[in-house]
Design an enzyme around this catalytic site. Structure first.
Site, mmCIF file in Angstrom:
data_model
loop_
_atom_site.group_PDB
_atom_site.id
_atom_site.type_symbol
_atom_site.label_atom_id
_atom_site.label_comp_id
_atom_site.label_asym_id
_atom_site.label_seq_id
_atom_site.Cartn_x
_atom_site.Cartn_y
_atom_site.Cartn_z
ATOM 1 N N HIS A 169 -42.832 -34.095 14.745
ATOM 2 C CA HIS A 169 -42.183 -34.838 15.823
ATOM 3 C C HIS A 169 -41.943 -36.300 15.409
ATOM 4 O O HIS A 169 -42.898 -37.042 15.194
ATOM 5 C CB HIS A 169 -43.095 -34.779 17.057
ATOM 6 C CG HIS A 169 -42.525 -35.420 18.265
ATOM 7 N ND1 HIS A 169 -43.162 -36.423 18.959
ATOM 8 C CD2 HIS A 169 -41.353 -35.202 18.928
ATOM 9 C CE1 HIS A 169 -42.436 -36.779 19.992
ATOM 10 N NE2 HIS A 169 -41.328 -36.053 19.998
ATOM 11 N N HIS B 181 -36.175 -43.393 18.350
ATOM 12 C CA HIS B 181 -36.377 -42.724 19.630
ATOM 13 C C HIS B 181 -35.743 -43.463 20.808
ATOM 14 O O HIS B 181 -35.038 -42.879 21.623
ATOM 15 C CB HIS B 181 -37.881 -42.537 19.899
ATOM 16 C CG HIS B 181 -38.135 -41.868 21.200
ATOM 17 N ND1 HIS B 181 -38.311 -42.567 22.378
ATOM 18 C CD2 HIS B 181 -38.188 -40.551 21.549
ATOM 19 C CE1 HIS B 181 -38.484 -41.731 23.373
ATOM 20 N NE2 HIS B 181 -38.418 -40.492 22.902
HETATM 21 O O1 G3P Z 1 -37.600 -32.864 21.121
HETATM 22 C C1 G3P Z 1 -38.818 -32.928 21.734
HETATM 23 C C2 G3P Z 1 -39.219 -34.299 22.186
HETATM 24 O O2 G3P Z 1 -38.972 -35.196 21.140
HETATM 25 C C3 G3P Z 1 -38.503 -34.767 23.415
HETATM 26 O O3 G3P Z 1 -39.043 -35.930 23.947
HETATM 27 O O4 G3P Z 1 -39.139 -38.315 24.404
HETATM 28 O O5 G3P Z 1 -40.230 -37.445 22.367
HETATM 29 O O6 G3P Z 1 -37.746 -37.525 22.518
HETATM 30 P P1 G3P Z 1 -39.038 -37.364 23.274
HETATM 31 CA CA CA Z 2 -37.144 -36.466 20.543
#
Ligand code: G3P
Ligand code: CA
Length: 229
Positions: free
Chosen positions: A6, A48
């Site tokens: 992630h 992000h």
């Molecule tokens: O793609 C999963 C996750 O990354 C979505 O939430 O806020 O971490 O982009 P966020």
């Molecule tokens: Ca994401």
């Protein structure tokens, strides 16, 4: 079940930096999840938030800065080295000769960057990595645009609330991949999605116990900051 890093290997390295992607590869992740935004001069960059305030030593919106302006900032100002903002092109070039999957989250739920979907899809196709890319977004219109441009593309609908309504739109638009927050994935919800032949990607899986449980229940992808296996 695949495990995607992630924002790169963000448990140990600064999120969405090239370092975090390289370390995820070295650690053994099956690929990465990352977030794409568009600069003032139309470049696709990996970060992000809509602004650089939280993750860099600068301030301001991505949409208001050119790539060369953005490259002056350090995207881990607490660290020793210099971590420039990566472009999507750089990441896709990195995976070209590797067996890695990239989940590109198109970050259009707050700012709708003009034509970002076309630019992303065209770049993916130009670099010949179509088979290694999956798309996701919280913004349904972006997913539908991706599908219009590339009808065979994998599109996953991201969801963290209003699950009932969002699942209805998933069915209505015949989208076959759902990316909910891991807390939604109780046994009966997984069963319902599986019965409807929906591919499931869970985020952000917090620990080994949860990872193992989701694996047992047949979740297809987990997205996590840490590596479990
Ligand atoms: O793609 C999963 C996750 O990354 C979505 O939430 O806020 O971490 O982009 P966020
Ligand atoms: Ca994401």
């Amino acid at each position: 079940m695949l495990i995607l890093a992630h924002r790169g290997y963000s448990a140990k390295y600064p999120e969405n930096t090239f370092e975090a992607f390289v370390k995820a590869y070295e650690k053994g992740f099956d690929g990465f999840e990352t977030d794409v935004h568009m600069t003032k001069d139309g470049e696709l960059v990996l970060i992000h938030d809509e602004t650089i305030d939280r993750t860099s030593n600068g301030q301001g919106y991505i949409k208001d800065m050119t790539l060369s302006e953005l490259r002056k900032y350090n995207f881990c100002y607490k660290c020793k080295g210099f971590y420039p903002i990566p472009t999507l092109k750089e990441l896709l070039e990195f995976i070209q000769d590797k067996d890695l999957l990239v989940n590109i989250e198109i970050k259009t739920d707050k700012i709708q960057y003009k034509d970002i979907e076309r630019k992303v899809v065209e770049l993916v196709e130009e670099l010949g990595v179509k088979e290694k890319v999956i798309y996701s977004s919280f913004y349904l219109k972006s997913l539908l645009k991706v599908r219009e441009i590339s009808p065979q593309a994998y599109i996953g609908y991201l969801c963290e609330n209003n699950y009932k309504k969002k699942i209805e739109s998933l069915f209505q638009h015949q989208i076959y991949a759902f990316h909910p927050r891991h807390t939604y994935l109780r046994e009966k919800n997984i069963e319902m999605l599986k019965k409807n032949k929906i591919f499931i990607a869970a985020w952000t899986v917090p620990n080994l116990k949860k990872y193992q449980r989701l694996k047992e229940l047949g979740v297809d992808i987990i997205i996590s900051n840490e590596y479990f296996k």
